[in-house]
Design a protein around this motif. Structure first.
Motif, PDB file in Angstrom:
ATOM      1  N   THR A 117     -17.379   3.663  10.404  1.00  0.00           N
ATOM      2  CA  THR A 117     -16.004   4.145  10.392  1.00  0.00           C
ATOM      3  C   THR A 117     -15.078   2.948  10.546  1.00  0.00           C
ATOM      4  O   THR A 117     -15.277   2.122  11.452  1.00  0.00           O
ATOM      5  CB  THR A 117     -15.755   5.148  11.528  1.00  0.00           C
ATOM      6  OG1 THR A 117     -16.670   6.243  11.400  1.00  0.00           O
ATOM      7  CG2 THR A 117     -14.329   5.675  11.491  1.00  0.00           C
ATOM      8  N   ASN A 118     -14.058   2.827   9.674  1.00  0.00           N
ATOM      9  CA  ASN A 118     -13.173   1.671   9.667  1.00  0.00           C
ATOM     10  C   ASN A 118     -11.714   2.091   9.782  1.00  0.00           C
ATOM     11  O   ASN A 118     -11.292   3.073   9.160  1.00  0.00           O
ATOM     12  CB  ASN A 118     -13.324   0.872   8.358  1.00  0.00           C
ATOM     13  CG  ASN A 118     -14.744   0.425   8.108  1.00  0.00           C
ATOM     14  OD1 ASN A 118     -15.349  -0.230   8.951  1.00  0.00           O
ATOM     15  ND2 ASN A 118     -15.275   0.775   6.949  1.00  0.00           N
ATOM     16  N   LEU A 119     -10.960   1.334  10.544  1.00  0.00           N
ATOM     17  CA  LEU A 119      -9.499   1.445  10.596  1.00  0.00           C
ATOM     18  C   LEU A 119      -8.939   0.044  10.396  1.00  0.00           C
ATOM     19  O   LEU A 119      -9.363  -0.901  11.075  1.00  0.00           O
ATOM     20  CB  LEU A 119      -9.033   2.008  11.938  1.00  0.00           C
ATOM     21  CG  LEU A 119      -9.504   3.411  12.301  1.00  0.00           C
ATOM     22  CD1 LEU A 119      -9.096   3.742  13.738  1.00  0.00           C
ATOM     23  CD2 LEU A 119      -8.926   4.446  11.347  1.00  0.00           C
ATOM     24  N   ASN A 120      -7.964  -0.090   9.497  1.00  0.00           N
ATOM     25  CA  ASN A 120      -7.443  -1.411   9.168  1.00  0.00           C
ATOM     26  C   ASN A 120      -5.934  -1.311   8.944  1.00  0.00           C
ATOM     27  O   ASN A 120      -5.468  -0.439   8.208  1.00  0.00           O
ATOM     28  CB  ASN A 120      -8.135  -1.940   7.904  1.00  0.00           C
ATOM     29  CG  ASN A 120      -7.889  -3.423   7.679  1.00  0.00           C
ATOM     30  OD1 ASN A 120      -7.364  -4.122   8.544  1.00  0.00           O
ATOM     31  ND2 ASN A 120      -8.263  -3.909   6.512  1.00  0.00           N
ATOM     32  N   VAL A 121      -5.166  -2.198   9.587  1.00  0.00           N
ATOM     33  CA  VAL A 121      -3.715  -2.259   9.430  1.00  0.00           C
ATOM     34  C   VAL A 121      -3.358  -3.654   8.930  1.00  0.00           C
ATOM     35  O   VAL A 121      -3.778  -4.653   9.527  1.00  0.00           O
ATOM     36  CB  VAL A 121      -2.980  -1.985  10.754  1.00  0.00           C
ATOM     37  CG1 VAL A 121      -1.465  -2.030  10.539  1.00  0.00           C
ATOM     38  CG2 VAL A 121      -3.397  -0.651  11.339  1.00  0.00           C
ATOM     39  N   THR A 122      -2.590  -3.715   7.842  1.00  0.00           N
ATOM     40  CA  THR A 122      -2.189  -4.991   7.259  1.00  0.00           C
ATOM     41  C   THR A 122      -0.674  -5.046   7.137  1.00  0.00           C
ATOM     42  O   THR A 122      -0.037  -4.048   6.778  1.00  0.00           O
ATOM     43  CB  THR A 122      -2.826  -5.176   5.866  1.00  0.00           C
ATOM     44  OG1 THR A 122      -4.243  -5.074   5.982  1.00  0.00           O
ATOM     45  CG2 THR A 122      -2.484  -6.530   5.278  1.00  0.00           C
ATOM     46  N   PHE A 123      -0.116  -6.220   7.425  1.00  0.00           N
ATOM     47  CA  PHE A 123       1.334  -6.400   7.345  1.00  0.00           C
ATOM     48  C   PHE A 123       1.632  -7.706   6.616  1.00  0.00           C
ATOM     49  O   PHE A 123       1.099  -8.761   6.972  1.00  0.00           O
ATOM     50  CB  PHE A 123       1.947  -6.426   8.744  1.00  0.00           C
ATOM     51  CG  PHE A 123       3.445  -6.561   8.760  1.00  0.00           C
ATOM     52  CD1 PHE A 123       4.250  -5.591   8.182  1.00  0.00           C
ATOM     53  CD2 PHE A 123       4.058  -7.661   9.354  1.00  0.00           C
ATOM     54  CE1 PHE A 123       5.633  -5.706   8.198  1.00  0.00           C
ATOM     55  CE2 PHE A 123       5.437  -7.788   9.377  1.00  0.00           C
ATOM     56  CZ  PHE A 123       6.229  -6.808   8.794  1.00  0.00           C
ATOM     57  N   ASP A 124       2.458  -7.626   5.579  1.00  0.00           N
ATOM     58  CA  ASP A 124       2.879  -8.793   4.801  1.00  0.00           C
ATOM     59  C   ASP A 124       4.402  -8.881   4.836  1.00  0.00           C
ATOM     60  O   ASP A 124       5.088  -7.897   4.538  1.00  0.00           O
ATOM     61  CB  ASP A 124       2.395  -8.688   3.356  1.00  0.00           C
ATOM     62  CG  ASP A 124       0.878  -8.668   3.247  1.00  0.00           C
ATOM     63  OD1 ASP A 124       0.280  -9.742   3.350  1.00  0.00           O
ATOM     64  OD2 ASP A 124       0.306  -7.575   3.073  1.00  0.00           O
TER      65      ASP A 124
END
Length: 740
Positions: free
Chosen positions: A340-347
């Motif tokens: 199970t994966n949770l990923n948050v990305t901010f550019d």
């Protein structure tokens, strides 16, 4: 004095007029989605720029009246005369790929461009095909379809990921100190239809890549949006079926995208003992752009799989007719896994010259595997089945800041980054078992706690046609292990820091020719249990490598890439499955030649091929006894692809792997193979009908092979010989898809 001030003002205005200023803009497609890596060239001042992840660019030395050329392979090139320097928003219209429009000097990364071309022309619909998009990379499955694939690249038997760094959307795939093998990389949680881009590099020359980046790295990027929702259903031989659904959740909404994707697979495989394999994947993604073009991305996924396996069978039992090629000695092998994966990305653009990219992720991972490599060699009564298990939580974050400035006329692009990864693996177990039900003996059982903190800096100095890129990477590791089989509680721990310098050169010799020299030090980590047991010795053995290569367009519709390369490793690791240890195997040296081409014969017909020639040898052993087991010395892949010919698409593809040594003196040989696959699809309005054939000519081939010493229950003495997993025979499947 007044006259002097007027003169200074005049000179300033003249300088501004002559050299222009920094201008910011954005490039999107017809759906108002940002386009990454689009090229912007000022035909007046000859300055240039590329768009970022969020489609934004900043180009220097630009003023009113200048002409900008904006292009990206697969889109119509635009030339725009600037009537304003404000609110620049350029729309590119999608079109068919035309290789003659590819300008090598304009590409941000020719490798990524080639992979984007390959993905567009020959889409993938399995996790295996996703990995095979990396030129020269071979894979093999040897445990019922659910175990991570064995990987081969540049003369490496990488096992399941020891010498290649894999990631998805900035989230690592490799598992450190894994129950089955160091660097174990299970990519089955990726739904192939969601893959948008494959970024890869061979060698350890990249500051942003750390642990396991010796032979190379592969980063998979998923799509930010769907053009259409789609459902598809496939059915084939061996009770095989696959169904996929991709659904847009937000439509006709500015600056927001959201979709979910689901996949279910089941098959028995061609084996006499059915695999009973199934896999379920669920993936969701949400993307939002702020008015300032900041980008926030949220992804979540869950994957689960279970399978039975026939294992690797001894050649002697097939030769004497006791079992078929698809038979088994112990068909109680198999396992189950989930992630199970949770990923948050901010550019974000901090200012016109500085951008930020950051992500934070969490993964929960569980794994159980039953194997039997040696049958009755160790235990003549119960057999040698082993059980490997772990439950893991991974926390991590990465951030990178890129700043562009000028040192006189020299453009400098400086990227600095920080990263953290923390693994908590509980109940990491190796036990001897019977029939997947009875535990006979615990060999290993304990908790692993491992931390990796990294920092890097990468500089790119651009001197016209010449670019120099020095870089430095720092990695700190903390290894901790609690052995549950010891009577007294004790935490064993070790720490290690390593510095990895890199130095790369690029030269645009002509508009159609780029030369490069890459060099650098890399490393791969050892298993925590081995690290603490050995008192911290050989924790992070280094790699030393160099590539001398070129990307060349001798003709408008032909791209040729080549590289001469060298790689030295201070130490390799061989996983001993029945003992549950990773043992050192000494220094190794590899060198070789990579050669690839992409040729567009017509608007709709493409030819591609990639070859790798390698010599791989152990350094410390005498000649004739210094072969590296299973290291490929020659691989060749290629095919013909049809892209949208009156609604038809498809292709004919082959892969060839040469005979190779299976042991150190080459007395046991792993047989090579050549396998050909075929597929054809027809698009009718919103429907697509297709069929595919794996192993078109029904050749007998071994997908994975090992030189293994084993003993059967009726044998008095053990025998060392090839043990193999048979490759898929002729396999036909049909697919129906509907877009809406």
């Amino acid at each position: 004095m007044k006259q002097i001030n007027i003169l200074i003002l005049f000179i300033s205005c003249f300088a501004f007029t002559a050299y222009g200023q920094n201008v910011k803009g954005r490039v999107v497609n017809e759906l108002n989605q940002p386009l990454e890596a689009a090229y912007i060239y000022n035909q007046t001042s000859e300055s240039h720029a590329h768009t970022s992840e969020n489609g934004v660019f900043v180009i220097a030395k630009t003023q009113l009246g200048d002409s900008l050329r904006i292009g990206l392979l697969g889109y119509k090139t635009r030339i725009v005369a600037l009537g304003s320097l404000e609110n620049l928003n350029f729309i590119l219209e999608e079109k068919a790929f035309q290789l003659d429009e590819m300008m090598i000097t304009e590409e941000l990364n020719t490798v990524s461009t080639i992979s984007r071309l390959d993905l567009n022309i020959t889409p993938v619909n399995s996790s295996q095909e996703v990995l095979r998009k990396v030129p020269g990379l071979f894979i093999g499955q040897h445990a019922g379809g659910g175990k991570a694939e064995q990987i081969f690249l540049r003369g490496f038997d990488i096992d399941h990921g020891t010498d290649i760094a894999l990631s998805v959307d900035g989230m690592p795939v490799n598992m450190v100190s894994h129950a089955h093998g160091q660097g174990y990389s299970d990519l089955h949680f990726v739904i192939p239809e969601t893959v948008n881009k494959i970024d890869f590099g061979k060698g350890g020359y990249y500051a942003q890549e750390g642990d396991f980046n010796t032979a190379g790295y592969v980063n998979f990027k998923t799509k930010d949006y769907l053009k259409d929702s789609e459902v598809s259903f496939s059915v084939g031989q061996f009770n095989s079926l696959r169904t996929v659904g991709l659904f847009n959740l937000i439509e006709n909404t500015t600056n927001q995208n959201a979709y979910v994707a689901m996949e279910y697979i089941a098959t028995d495989g061609p084996y006499d003992s059915p695999q009973n394999f199934n896999r379920f994947n669920l993936f969701g993604k949400y993307v939002m752009f702020s008015p300032e073009n900041d980008k926030l991305t949220l992804t979540a996924s869950h994957f689960t799989s279970r399978w039975d396996a026939s294992g690797q069978i001894p050649q002697r039992e097939v030769d004497n007719g006791n079992i078929s090629r698809f038979g088994a000695i112990d068909d109680t092998e198999g396992g189950q896994t989930e992630r199970t994966n949770l990923n948050v990305t901010f550019d974000k653009y901090i200012n016109d010259n500085t951008s930020l990219s950051a992500n934070a992720f969490y993964s929960h991972y569980a794994f159980e595997l039953y194997s039997n490599f040696t049958f009755f060699l160790e235990d003549p009564i119960n057999g040698d089945q082993i059980f490997q298990k772990e439950d893991r939580n991974i926390f991590g974050a990465h951030t990178a800041i890129t700043h562009t400035t000028f040192l006189g006329d020299i453009e400098l692009k400086l990227t600095t980054g920080l990263g953290l990864r923390h693994d908590i693996a509980d109940d990491v177990e190796l036990s001897r078992t019977l029939n997947r039900s009875t535990t006979l003996e615990n060999i290993q059982l304990g908790d692993i706690n491992q931390t990796n903190i990294d920092a890097f800096v990468n500089a790119e100095f651009e001197f016209g046609k010449f670019k120099v890129a020095p870089a430095l990477r720092l990695d700190y590791f903390k290894f901790m292990y609690n052995d549950a089989l010891q009577t007294d509680y004790q935490t064993l721990s070790e720490t290690k820091t390593i510095v990895s310098p890199k130095l790369n050169f690029f030269y645009n010799a002509q508009d159609n020719l780029q030369l490069y020299l890459k060099s650098g030090l890399g490393f791969h980590s050892n298993d925590t249990r081995v690290v603490v047991a050995n008192g911290g010795e050989d924790i992070l053995p280094r790699s030393y490598g160099a590539d001398l290569g070129s990307v060349w367009k001798p003709f408008p519709k032909l791209v040729v890439n080549s590289a001469l390369w060298y790689l030295f490793l201070e130490q390799e690791f061989v996983y001993v499955g029945d003992a549950g240890i990773v043992e050192p195997s000494g220094k190794t040296r590899r060198y070789g030649l990579d050669l690839g081409l992409r040729y567009q014969l017509t608007d709709w017909l493409f030819l591609d091929s990639d070859a790798t020639i390698t010599k791989a040898r152990s350094v410390d052993d005498p000649d004739g006894e210094n072969y590296i087991p299973l290291a490929p010395d020659f691989t060749l892949t290629g095919g013909l692809s049809v892209d949208d010919l009156n609604g038809f698409s498809g292709g004919l593809r082959f892969r060839y792997l040469d005979d190779r040594a299976a042991n150190e003196d080459n007395s046991i040989v792993a047989e090579g193979y050549m396998v050909t696959d075929f597929n054809v699809n027809y698009k009718l309005n919103n429907m697509t009908f297709g069929f595919a054939i794996e192993n078109l000519f029904d050749v007998e081939w071994n997908e994975t092979q090992f030189a293994t010493e084993s003993r059967l229950q009726n044998e008095a003495q053990s025998v060392e010989e090839i043990h193999f997993t048979p490759g898929t025979p002729f396999f036909l499947k049909g697919t129906v898809s509907y877009r809406f």
